[in-house]
Design a protein around this motif. Sequence first.
Motif, PDB file in Angstrom:
ATOM      1  N   ALA A  20      13.730  -0.096  -0.341  1.00 50.41           N
ATOM      2  CA  ALA A  20      12.594  -0.642  -0.919  1.00 50.41           C
ATOM      3  C   ALA A  20      11.558   0.370  -0.805  1.00 50.41           C
ATOM      4  N   ALA A  21      10.637   0.226  -1.855  1.00 53.21           N
ATOM      5  CA  ALA A  21       9.509   1.176  -1.958  1.00 53.21           C
ATOM      6  C   ALA A  21       8.954   1.297  -0.593  1.00 53.21           C
ATOM      7  N   PRO A  23       8.680   4.296   3.250  1.00 55.22           N
ATOM      8  CA  PRO A  23       9.135   5.573   3.868  1.00 55.22           C
ATOM      9  C   PRO A  23      10.424   5.845   3.576  1.00 55.22           C
ATOM     10  N   LYS A  45       8.899   5.831  -3.449  1.00 55.41           N
ATOM     11  CA  LYS A  45       7.588   5.234  -2.753  1.00 55.41           C
ATOM     12  C   LYS A  45       6.616   5.261  -3.877  1.00 55.41           C
ATOM     13  N   THR A  46       5.969   3.894  -3.699  1.00 49.49           N
ATOM     14  CA  THR A  46       4.963   3.792  -4.758  1.00 49.49           C
ATOM     15  C   THR A  46       4.007   5.000  -5.121  1.00 49.49           C
ATOM     16  N   GLU A  70       0.049   1.578   5.912  1.00 44.82           N
ATOM     17  CA  GLU A  70       0.340   2.830   4.729  1.00 44.82           C
ATOM     18  C   GLU A  70      -0.190   2.159   3.514  1.00 44.82           C
ATOM     19  N   LYS A 152       6.763  -6.074  -8.690  1.00 42.73           N
ATOM     20  CA  LYS A 152       7.068  -6.539  -7.338  1.00 42.73           C
ATOM     21  C   LYS A 152       5.635  -7.522  -7.024  1.00 42.73           C
ATOM     22  N   VAL A 177       9.899  -9.531  -1.647  1.00 41.56           N
ATOM     23  CA  VAL A 177       8.616  -9.558  -1.863  1.00 41.56           C
ATOM     24  C   VAL A 177       7.901  -8.298  -0.867  1.00 41.56           C
ATOM     25  N   ASN A 178       6.798  -8.071  -1.291  1.00 42.70           N
ATOM     26  CA  ASN A 178       6.044  -6.875  -0.333  1.00 42.70           C
ATOM     27  C   ASN A 178       5.898  -7.547   1.006  1.00 42.70           C
ATOM     28  N   SER A 205       6.219  -6.905   8.187  1.00 40.77           N
ATOM     29  CA  SER A 205       7.441  -6.555   7.515  1.00 40.77           C
ATOM     30  C   SER A 205       8.861  -6.796   8.462  1.00 40.77           C
ATOM     31  N   GLY A 206      10.092  -6.615   7.823  1.00 38.54           N
ATOM     32  CA  GLY A 206      11.215  -6.715   8.979  1.00 38.54           C
ATOM     33  C   GLY A 206      11.667  -8.381   9.149  1.00 38.54           C
ATOM     34  N   VAL A 231      13.797  -9.009  -1.396  1.00 38.81           N
ATOM     35  CA  VAL A 231      13.376  -7.940  -0.382  1.00 38.81           C
ATOM     36  C   VAL A 231      12.670  -8.489   0.774  1.00 38.81           C
ATOM     37  N   GLY A 233      13.037  -8.404   5.415  1.00 39.05           N
ATOM     38  CA  GLY A 233      13.781  -8.592   6.524  1.00 39.05           C
ATOM     39  C   GLY A 233      15.342  -8.563   6.429  1.00 39.05           C
ATOM     40  N   CYS A 254      13.881  -1.850   3.908  1.00 35.67           N
ATOM     41  CA  CYS A 254      12.766  -0.995   4.049  1.00 35.67           C
ATOM     42  C   CYS A 254      12.582  -0.853   5.721  1.00 35.67           C
ATOM     43  N   THR A 255      12.232  -1.788   6.293  1.00 37.97           N
ATOM     44  CA  THR A 255      12.031  -1.584   7.703  1.00 37.97           C
ATOM     45  C   THR A 255      13.281  -1.333   8.517  1.00 37.97           C
TER      46      THR A 255
HETATM   47  C1  LIG Z   1       5.652   1.550   6.251  1.00 34.05           C
HETATM   48  C2  LIG Z   1       5.938   0.715   5.057  1.00 34.05           C
HETATM   49  C3  LIG Z   1       5.335   1.322   3.811  1.00 34.05           C
HETATM   50  C4  LIG Z   1       5.587   0.477   2.598  1.00 34.05           C
HETATM   51  N1  LIG Z   1       5.245   1.174   1.457  1.00 34.05           N
HETATM   52  C5  LIG Z   1       5.397   0.455   0.292  1.00 34.05           C
HETATM   53  C6  LIG Z   1       4.981   0.945  -0.901  1.00 34.05           C
HETATM   54  O1  LIG Z   1       4.390   1.989  -1.026  1.00 34.05           O
HETATM   55  N2  LIG Z   1       5.318   0.348  -2.098  1.00 34.05           N
HETATM   56  C7  LIG Z   1       5.610  -0.987  -2.036  1.00 34.05           C
HETATM   57  O2  LIG Z   1       5.602  -1.514  -3.079  1.00 34.05           O
HETATM   58  N3  LIG Z   1       6.177  -1.479  -0.866  1.00 34.05           N
HETATM   59  C8  LIG Z   1       5.919  -0.995   0.332  1.00 34.05           C
HETATM   60  N4  LIG Z   1       6.445  -1.466   1.637  1.00 34.05           N
HETATM   61  C9  LIG Z   1       6.813  -2.919   1.660  1.00 34.05           C
HETATM   62  C10 LIG Z   1       8.101  -2.635   1.423  1.00 34.05           C
HETATM   63  O3  LIG Z   1       8.869  -2.123   0.335  1.00 34.05           O
HETATM   64  C11 LIG Z   1       9.231  -4.077   1.362  1.00 34.05           C
HETATM   65  O4  LIG Z   1       8.715  -4.960   0.289  1.00 34.05           O
HETATM   66  C12 LIG Z   1       8.633  -4.960   2.842  1.00 34.05           C
HETATM   67  O5  LIG Z   1       8.565  -4.123   3.878  1.00 34.05           O
HETATM   68  C13 LIG Z   1       9.587  -5.960   3.024  1.00 34.05           C
HETATM   69  O6  LIG Z   1      10.686  -5.473   3.307  1.00 34.05           O
HETATM   70  P1  LIG Z   1      11.636  -4.994   4.759  1.00 34.05           P
HETATM   71  O7  LIG Z   1      11.470  -6.162   5.706  1.00 34.05           O
HETATM   72  O8  LIG Z   1      13.080  -4.727   4.367  1.00 34.05           O
HETATM   73  O9  LIG Z   1      10.826  -3.934   5.285  1.00 34.05           O
HETATM   74  C14 LIG Z   1       6.151  -0.931   2.613  1.00 34.05           C
HETATM   75  C15 LIG Z   1       6.574  -1.095   3.888  1.00 34.05           C
HETATM   76  C16 LIG Z   1       6.626  -0.538   4.998  1.00 34.05           C
HETATM   77  C17 LIG Z   1       6.955  -1.166   6.294  1.00 34.05           C
END
Ligand SMILES: Cc1cc2nc3c(=O)[nH]c(=O)nc-3n(C[C@H](O)[C@H](O)[C@H](O)COP(=O)(O)O)c2cc1C
Length: 362
Positions: A20-21, A23, A45-46, A70, A152, A177-178, A205-206, A231, A233, A254-255
């Motif tokens: 996912a967008a 790190p 990354k965005t 971030e 997104k 979702v974000n 997140s996570g 997206v 968790g 992502c997480t």
């Molecule tokens: C440290 C961090 C930076 C993130 N940066 C972006 C970003 O630049 N653009 C974006 O659309 N989402 C960003 N996200 C959101 C993730 O892409 C993702 O939608 C969200 O963390 C849920 O997914 P996960 O539970 O797998 O982390 C970021 C998430 C984290 C944890």
Amino acid sequence: MANLEVEFCGLRFNNPVLPAAGPPGWNGAALRRCAEGGAGGLVSKTLSVQGARVPTPNMAFVRNAFLNTELWSEMSPRQWVLREFVIARKTGLPLIVSLGYSAEDIATLAPMVAPFADAVELSTHYIGDDPQPMVDAIQAAKAALDVPVLVKLSPFRDVAVAARAAQDAGVDGIVAVNSFGPVMSIDVESGVPVMGSENGYGWLSGPAIRPLAVRCIFDIARAVDVPVMGVGGVSRGEDAIELMMAGASVVQVCTAAILKGPSVYGVIAAEIDAWLDEHGYASPGDICGLALRRLQGREVRYAHLPPEYDGQACIGCGRCEQSCVYQAIQVVEKKAILSPERCHGCGLCVTRCPTRALTLSW
Ligand SMILES: Cc1cc2nc3c(=O)[nH]c(=O)nc-3n(C[C@H](O)[C@H](O)[C@H](O)COP(=O)(O)O)c2cc1C
């Protein structure tokens, strides 16, 4: 073995697990590591018209919750174009370029990223509750690009309303979702919020947001006809399966990749493969939206129906007894004894049982 190849808006992914967008794809080399770790495609990354100034500290793992503050990429679009996308493209995987935020930003960025992007993903994280700026951004991207335009959505707005507006604006697919928030966590030793942002706020997140992501994906899949990338968790194959059953054809992570490294992509893909195999499905497409179909016509039940019990499967761990507030279960000599007359049919014991010795029929 199941066939994990998926097609999404004309893009072909070797498997349905993408970064996912964030790190995991913060620069070209990180995106290459995602590819080496087994991702089926890439999401960067965005980036926006100017590099972000990001406060520190901006990531924290606090007892089952992950917070970040971030923003978008600290690097300029020029740096992405001159170096990072060139590295990412060498992987040979489809590359989705995440862009933010206003229609003007997108109109500036689109021609710059066009030579590298197999699709773009527009973030709506910082553009408010009114769907109009999102609609304008989608239209700007559609006017400037020939590749699929995804949007997104963030989980703190009405996602079905936003998804319908995005579809009407001509979007090709939705990513949901974000991260959720704003949220806050405080280090109790120092009394200081763990996030370095001005007010100490961050975004969650996570695993903590997975049920929220599942509900949002479900609502979006019911509201629109365009395909959905899920997206939120996902850290193992079964989590991905859950998002797919809610309506996602592809998942992003992502997480879990931040915490465990980019090899999670390959691990999760292998776990999806094994799960599909064990359950007799040929491909991820077979389970996409399954929960929507299963829920059709289901009547809400009010009866205090006790669970079914399989004594062979029971290991006598006692978790069911411990968490039965109605005292309807007693574990005697490593076996659970149910008192149906006390049971309220709440179902908690079924979800506490580690061996499926307790199940509910529908
Ligand atoms: C440290 C961090 C930076 C993130 N940066 C972006 C970003 O630049 N653009 C974006 O659309 N989402 C960003 N996200 C959101 C993730 O892409 C993702 O939608 C969200 O963390 C849920 O997914 P996960 O539970 O797998 O982390 C970021 C998430 C984290 C944890």
